[in-house]
Design a protein around this motif. Structure first.
Motif, PDB file in Angstrom:
ATOM      1  N   LEU A  35     -72.692  -2.403-100.156  1.00 34.82           N
ATOM      2  CA  LEU A  35     -71.490  -2.078-100.929  1.00 34.82           C
ATOM      3  C   LEU A  35     -71.917  -1.781-102.366  1.00 34.82           C
ATOM      4  O   LEU A  35     -72.606  -2.573-102.993  1.00 34.82           O
TER       5      LEU A  35
ATOM      6  N   HIS B 249     -69.681   2.060 -98.965  1.00 36.22           N
ATOM      7  CA  HIS B 249     -69.920   0.814 -98.216  1.00 36.22           C
ATOM      8  C   HIS B 249     -70.324   1.239 -96.801  1.00 36.22           C
ATOM      9  O   HIS B 249     -69.566   1.075 -95.834  1.00 36.22           O
TER      10      HIS B 249
ATOM     11  N   VAL C 123     -65.083   1.934 -99.546  1.00 30.81           N
ATOM     12  CA  VAL C 123     -64.849   1.819 -98.099  1.00 30.81           C
ATOM     13  C   VAL C 123     -64.305   3.131 -97.550  1.00 30.81           C
ATOM     14  O   VAL C 123     -64.749   3.634 -96.515  1.00 30.81           O
TER      15      VAL C 123
ATOM     16  N   ASP D 267     -57.553  -1.030 -97.121  1.00 36.19           N
ATOM     17  CA  ASP D 267     -58.497  -1.841 -97.907  1.00 36.19           C
ATOM     18  C   ASP D 267     -57.687  -2.445 -99.055  1.00 36.19           C
ATOM     19  O   ASP D 267     -56.557  -2.004 -99.330  1.00 36.19           O
TER      20      ASP D 267
ATOM     21  N   SER E 185     -60.221  -3.821-105.980  1.00 35.99           N
ATOM     22  CA  SER E 185     -61.578  -4.079-105.519  1.00 35.99           C
ATOM     23  C   SER E 185     -62.279  -5.074-106.435  1.00 35.99           C
ATOM     24  O   SER E 185     -61.835  -5.349-107.550  1.00 35.99           O
ATOM     25  N   MET E 186     -63.428  -5.572-105.960  1.00 34.10           N
ATOM     26  CA  MET E 186     -64.162  -6.596-106.716  1.00 34.10           C
ATOM     27  C   MET E 186     -64.524  -6.128-108.120  1.00 34.10           C
ATOM     28  O   MET E 186     -64.554  -6.935-109.039  1.00 34.10           O
TER      29      MET E 186
ATOM     30  N   CYS F 208     -61.013  -3.694 -93.643  1.00 34.11           N
ATOM     31  CA  CYS F 208     -62.388  -4.169 -93.852  1.00 34.11           C
ATOM     32  C   CYS F 208     -62.413  -5.654 -94.191  1.00 34.11           C
ATOM     33  O   CYS F 208     -63.417  -6.314 -93.965  1.00 34.11           O
ATOM     34  N   LEU F 209     -61.319  -6.165 -94.755  1.00 28.06           N
ATOM     35  CA  LEU F 209     -61.190  -7.554 -95.215  1.00 28.06           C
ATOM     36  C   LEU F 209     -62.085  -7.778 -96.442  1.00 28.06           C
ATOM     37  O   LEU F 209     -63.111  -7.125 -96.555  1.00 28.06           O
ATOM     38  N   PRO F 210     -61.763  -8.679 -97.351  1.00 28.97           N
ATOM     39  CA  PRO F 210     -60.672  -9.647 -97.289  1.00 28.97           C
ATOM     40  C   PRO F 210     -59.304  -8.975 -97.450  1.00 28.97           C
ATOM     41  O   PRO F 210     -59.182  -7.966 -98.141  1.00 28.97           O
TER      42      PRO F 210
HETATM   43  N1  NVA Z   1     -63.084  -1.933-101.831  1.00 29.07           N
HETATM   44  C1  NVA Z   1     -63.400  -3.337-101.692  1.00 29.07           C
HETATM   45  C2  NVA Z   1     -64.096  -3.579-100.407  1.00 29.07           C
HETATM   46  C3  NVA Z   1     -64.369  -5.021-100.098  1.00 29.07           C
HETATM   47  C4  NVA Z   1     -65.149  -5.199 -98.841  1.00 29.07           C
HETATM   48  C5  NVA Z   1     -64.208  -3.799-102.885  1.00 29.07           C
HETATM   49  O1  NVA Z   1     -65.044  -3.021-103.375  1.00 29.07           O
HETATM   50  O2  NVA Z   1     -64.010  -4.920-103.347  1.00 29.07           O
END
Ligand code: NVA
Ligand code: CP
Length: 306
Positions: free
Chosen positions: A123, A128, A160, A219, A223-224, A259-261
């Motif tokens: 990722l 990803h 994703v 998704d 995102s993170m 894809c989770l979470p």
């Molecule tokens: N788009 C999300 C995917 C997490 C699996 C992220 O980048 O956080």
């Protein structure tokens, strides 16, 4: 030649099928017997870390999971020095990174050092790809085939989504991406997928997109890497929740993937996530099997399946 997986397009379409076939084999040669695999995480992970560790164990290897701050790419020492250090211990390096360029630097440094160690993107801000391999495996298992299926992604056309688009294009599945304006699929991803022979559509109308869908995919909205934009993104994505009314507009046998979470009540309702069309737990488990197939393929493709 050492093979890497930074982007889905690093695999030819036939190679993707090979990886999926390997993933479904009950047992694979223990190509990592007595060898290490470095798994670096600059962001948290439940699925990717556990799937990667277990895939390494499945192939006889020893996974070493490393938090990003422990090695500090370009903070504690240069990416190049980390690459040559890890390359001296491990047969494979996989990393979840904030900046995709870290992965390309790892590949370049290992190449310059003459170290035949595959690098895998777990990722990045761009793609990803190991998620997409697990997604294809899940769709193939649940629907019997990939070619000609209609996949609809609802939400943020981020890492994703980009990998899913490239993966669908490679295997002959049509994909439609529905996102709010400003968060849609970039033109480069659309043109790359079309150049690969893919059928790709982008819209800001989720209801229209989902008509005839065999797969409805979403998704997280935040995102993170997007925590600073959380409030703006939640506002922008209002109306893009995958709920029962939206899924009812898909094909009757459609499956729902994530894809989770998951954030129930944001990108997906609890009713849909836990409902009869959801295949998210199969999808999560397939992260391990697809990685086992991928790692086996990469190590064999580099002439290093010992
Ligand atoms: N788009 C999300 C995917 C997490 C699996 C992220 O980048 O956080
Ligand atoms: N889907 C996915 O990559 O999950 P994790 O962030 O938990 O690894």
């Amino acid at each position: 030649m050492t093979r890497n997986l930074l982007l889905v397009s690093d695999l030819a379409p036939g190679e993707i099928t090979n990886v999926l076939d390997l993933a479904e084999r009950a047992a694979l040669p223990r190509c990592l017997e007595g060898r290490g695999a470095a798994l670096v995480f600059e962001f948290p992970s439940a699925r990717t870390r556990n799937a990667a560790e277990m895939a390494v164990v499945d192939l006889g290897g020893h996974p070493v999971t490393i938090r990003g701050e422990e090695i500090g790419f370009d903070v504690r020492e240069s990416v190049e020095d980390v690459a040559r250090t890890l390359g001296g211990y491990h047969a494979l390096i996989a990393a979840r990174v904030a900046d995709h360029q870290t992965l390309t630097q790892l590949v370049a440094a290992l190449g310059a050092a003459g170290m035949p160690v595959p690098v895998v993107n777990l990722l990045s801000n761009v793609e990803h790809p190991t998620q997409a391999l697990g997604d294809l495996l899940t769709i193939r298992q649940c629907l019997g085939s990939l070619e000609g299926k209609k996949v609809v992604f609802i939400g943020d056309a981020n890492n994703v989504c980009r990998s899913l688009v490239a993966a669908c294009a490679a295997v002959g599945a049509a994909i439609t991406v529905a996102s709010p304006q400003g968060w849609g699929l970039d033109a480069e991803s659309v043109s790359a997928a079309r150049a690969a022979g893919g059928t790709v559509e982008a819209t800001d109308d989720p209801g229209e997109a989902v008509g005839g869908a065999d797969v409805v995919y979403t998704d997280v909205w935040v995102s993170m890497a997007d925590k600073d934009e959380a409030a703006a993104k939640r506002a922008a994505f209002a109306g893009f929740t995958v709920d029962a009314a939206l899924v009812a507009r898909a094909s009757p046998g459609a499956i729902v993937l994530h894809c989770l979470p998951a954030h129930r009540g944001e990108e997906i309702t609890a009713e849909v996530l836990e409902g009869p069309q959801s295949r998210v737990w199969v999808q999560a488990a397939n992260r391990r099997h697809s990685k086992r197939g991928l790692f086996s393929f990469l190590l064999s493709a580099g002439g290093d399946a010992s």
